[in-house]
Design a protein around this motif. Structure first.
Motif, PDB file in Angstrom:
ATOM      1  N   ARG A  22      -6.360  56.354   7.509  1.00  0.00           N
ATOM      2  CA  ARG A  22      -6.088  56.594   8.932  1.00  0.00           C
ATOM      3  C   ARG A  22      -6.570  57.996   9.244  1.00  0.00           C
ATOM      4  NH1 ARG A  22      -1.482  53.908   7.015  1.00  0.00           N
ATOM      5  NH2 ARG A  22      -0.667  52.288   8.398  1.00  0.00           N
ATOM      6  N   PRO A  75      -5.874  53.971  14.308  1.00  0.00           N
ATOM      7  CA  PRO A  75      -4.680  54.205  13.492  1.00  0.00           C
ATOM      8  C   PRO A  75      -4.581  55.680  13.096  1.00  0.00           C
ATOM      9  CG  PRO A  75      -5.888  52.299  12.701  1.00  0.00           C
ATOM     10  CD  PRO A  75      -6.745  52.940  13.740  1.00  0.00           C
ATOM     11  N   GLN A 124       7.492  55.061  19.291  1.00  0.00           N
ATOM     12  CA  GLN A 124       7.240  53.752  19.915  1.00  0.00           C
ATOM     13  C   GLN A 124       5.750  53.518  20.145  1.00  0.00           C
ATOM     14  OE1 GLN A 124       9.804  53.898  23.344  1.00  0.00           O
ATOM     15  NE2 GLN A 124      11.645  53.799  22.057  1.00  0.00           N
ATOM     16  N   HIS A 169       3.439  54.384  18.175  1.00  0.00           N
ATOM     17  CA  HIS A 169       2.753  54.227  16.875  1.00  0.00           C
ATOM     18  C   HIS A 169       3.456  53.206  15.995  1.00  0.00           C
ATOM     19  CE1 HIS A 169       1.096  58.114  18.153  1.00  0.00           C
ATOM     20  NE2 HIS A 169       0.098  57.872  17.324  1.00  0.00           N
ATOM     21  N   PRO A 170       3.617  51.968  16.484  1.00  0.00           N
ATOM     22  CA  PRO A 170       4.430  51.016  15.697  1.00  0.00           C
ATOM     23  C   PRO A 170       3.847  50.721  14.310  1.00  0.00           C
ATOM     24  CG  PRO A 170       3.283  49.901  17.495  1.00  0.00           C
ATOM     25  CD  PRO A 170       3.086  51.363  17.712  1.00  0.00           C
ATOM     26  N   ASN A 171       2.540  50.916  14.152  1.00  0.00           N
ATOM     27  CA  ASN A 171       1.929  50.584  12.864  1.00  0.00           C
ATOM     28  C   ASN A 171       1.511  51.799  12.051  1.00  0.00           C
ATOM     29  OD1 ASN A 171       2.153  47.797  13.421  1.00  0.00           O
ATOM     30  ND2 ASN A 171       0.431  48.028  14.844  1.00  0.00           N
ATOM     31  N   ASP A 172       1.971  52.961  12.456  1.00  0.00           N
ATOM     32  CA  ASP A 172       1.620  54.197  11.751  1.00  0.00           C
ATOM     33  C   ASP A 172       2.865  55.019  11.489  1.00  0.00           C
ATOM     34  OD1 ASP A 172      -1.327  54.027  11.966  1.00  0.00           O
ATOM     35  OD2 ASP A 172      -0.886  54.158  14.115  1.00  0.00           O
ATOM     36  N   TYR A 198      13.847  53.095  13.761  1.00  0.00           N
ATOM     37  CA  TYR A 198      12.395  53.249  13.597  1.00  0.00           C
ATOM     38  C   TYR A 198      11.983  53.205  12.122  1.00  0.00           C
ATOM     39  CZ  TYR A 198      12.696  54.549  18.455  1.00  0.00           C
ATOM     40  OH  TYR A 198      12.955  54.526  19.795  1.00  0.00           O
ATOM     41  N   GLU A 199      11.294  52.130  11.760  1.00  0.00           N
ATOM     42  CA  GLU A 199      10.870  52.010  10.366  1.00  0.00           C
ATOM     43  C   GLU A 199       9.676  52.919  10.076  1.00  0.00           C
ATOM     44  OE1 GLU A 199       9.378  48.142   9.440  1.00  0.00           O
ATOM     45  OE2 GLU A 199       8.365  47.935  11.375  1.00  0.00           O
ATOM     46  N   ASN A 200       9.030  53.432  11.139  1.00  0.00           N
ATOM     47  CA  ASN A 200       7.841  54.278  10.945  1.00  0.00           C
ATOM     48  C   ASN A 200       8.175  55.772  10.978  1.00  0.00           C
ATOM     49  OD1 ASN A 200       8.494  54.021  13.685  1.00  0.00           O
ATOM     50  ND2 ASN A 200       6.413  54.407  14.376  1.00  0.00           N
TER      51      ASN A 200
END
Ligand code: PMP
Length: 363
Positions: A108, A153, A179, A181-184, A207-209
């Motif tokens: 990324r 990303p 919010q 950056h849900p995939n980062d 937030y899992e990220n």
């Protein structure tokens, strides 16, 4: 450079730490306000433990340290109302950051402000990561909108309070960035959070990220023991462990693990020291403003200040002459400033006297 260094690393410009004069080695004893250390000793519990560690299992240096750092992880988890699975412990937060950049930045780009902890760009360069360096606004604020529409990303890395400036973002703004950056991974470096900021630890359930990095170097007075930590979801902590166990499983020595646990356990002493430092910060900021300085509002254990009539470099040199070390950064946007770590009230009084003498001489 030898001719054997990997060509990819030939241009690497390493991080430059602040001066660490070794008193007793013929160097003068300074009032040391240059690397954001705590002016107070570690908790008395740490001192007692150091004294009798040789007789305790934790002090048995013939044995390797606990690669899972269970003792400090338990204490840190209890402090934050989390589970030990939410906690990672490393050899200073610099090491935690280094592993996090590797784990979550590779493949990324990494986005961070132009004025922030200088190590972020060094890690990016070390691993060959692309960067998106986002200028702070004219008042040295992070503009949240700069982080809300990523085009590709990217791992976001924000020190909060920000390093060098001391300015703090509220958790509501961090939530917007999380919010977006849900995939980062969004890494919040909370090295200075204990001096008036609010930890994002409360956001972990949502937030899992989110990855939070902290250190025991500043608010727990353990810079020399080298202990840093990360807080995150168990899967994220497991990822950091995968990297660590692929690199240096016994990354924190036995003594530091034991001392870290004792330091985190002593909440009272921690509260007392941070209160004293916050009070000394307000005293210093007011004193510098009274002397004509612009002082950025700081929630860290340092202030960044500039005076229209004295260059930052000159102030740094003149203070050093007078036995006071502060930090000056030869960087375009902050060259006029000095960064002053908050010491004891008495140290800050001496700083203000020295500064006013210098102003009389040179301004
Ligand atoms: N993050 C920030 C923002 C810092 O200023 C520092 C201190 N130089 C660190 C991390 C690293 O601290 P340590 O390695 O002592 O935990």
């Amino acid at each position: 450079m030898s001719r054997f260094l990997s060509a990819e690393l030939a241009g690497l410009v390493p991080y430059t730490p602040g001066e660490q004069p070794q008193s007793g080695a013929g160097e003068p004893a300074y009032i040391k306000l240059n690397t954001n250390e705590n002016p107070y000793p570690p908790s008395p519990a740490v001192r007692r433990l150091m004294q009798d560690l040789a007789d305790k299992p934790a002090g048995q240096l013939r044995l390797y340290s606990d690669p899972e750092a269970r003792e400090p992880r338990r204490e840190i988890a209890a402090f934050y109302g989390l589970q030990p699975e939410n906690v990672y412990v490393g050899n200073g937060s610099d090491e935690v950051l280094a592993l996090a950049f590797l784990a979550f930045g590779k493949g990324r780009q990494v986005a961070f402000p132009d004025v922030t902890y200088a190590f972020y760009s060094v890690y990016a360069a070390l691993y060959g990561l692309k960067t998106r360096i986002v200028p702070l606004d004219a008042d040295f604020n992070i503009q949240p909108t700069d982080y809300l529409q990523p085009e590709r990303p990217e791992m976001v890395v924000l020190a909060n309070p920000n390093a060098i400036t001391g300015k703090n973002l509220p958790l509501t703004v961090l939530e917007q960035i999380l919010q977006a950056h849900p995939n980062d991974m969004v890494l919040i470096d909370e090295a200075y959070v204990d001096f008036g900021g609010e930890s994002a630890a409360a956001l972990l359930p949502q937030y899992e990220n989110l990855l939070i990095v902290q250190t025991l170097s500043k608010s727990r007075s353990l810079a020399g023991a080298r202990v840093g930590l990360a807080l995150g979801r168990p899967e994220v902590i497991a990822d950091l462990n995968t990297i660590k166990f692929s690199f240096n499983p016994y990354n924190v020595n036995r003594i530091s693990l034991a001392l870290a646990a004792a330091a985190v356990h002593d909440k009272e002493y921690f509260a007392e020291c941070r209160q004293k430092i916050m009070a000394a910060r307000e005293f210093t900021a007011q004193g510098l403003s009274d002397l004509g300085f612009e002082v950025l509002p700081s929630l860290a254990n340092f202030v960044l200040a500039r005076h229209g009539k004295v260059a930052g470099s000159l102030l740094y040199r003149e203070l050093k002459e007078r036995g006071i070390l502060v930090r000056w950064f030869d960087e375009p946007r902050i060259r006029d400033f000095v960064r002053i770590t908050i010491g004891t009230h008495e140290e800050m009084q001496r700083l203000l006297v020295a500064v006013s003498e210098i102003l009389q001489e040179v301004a």
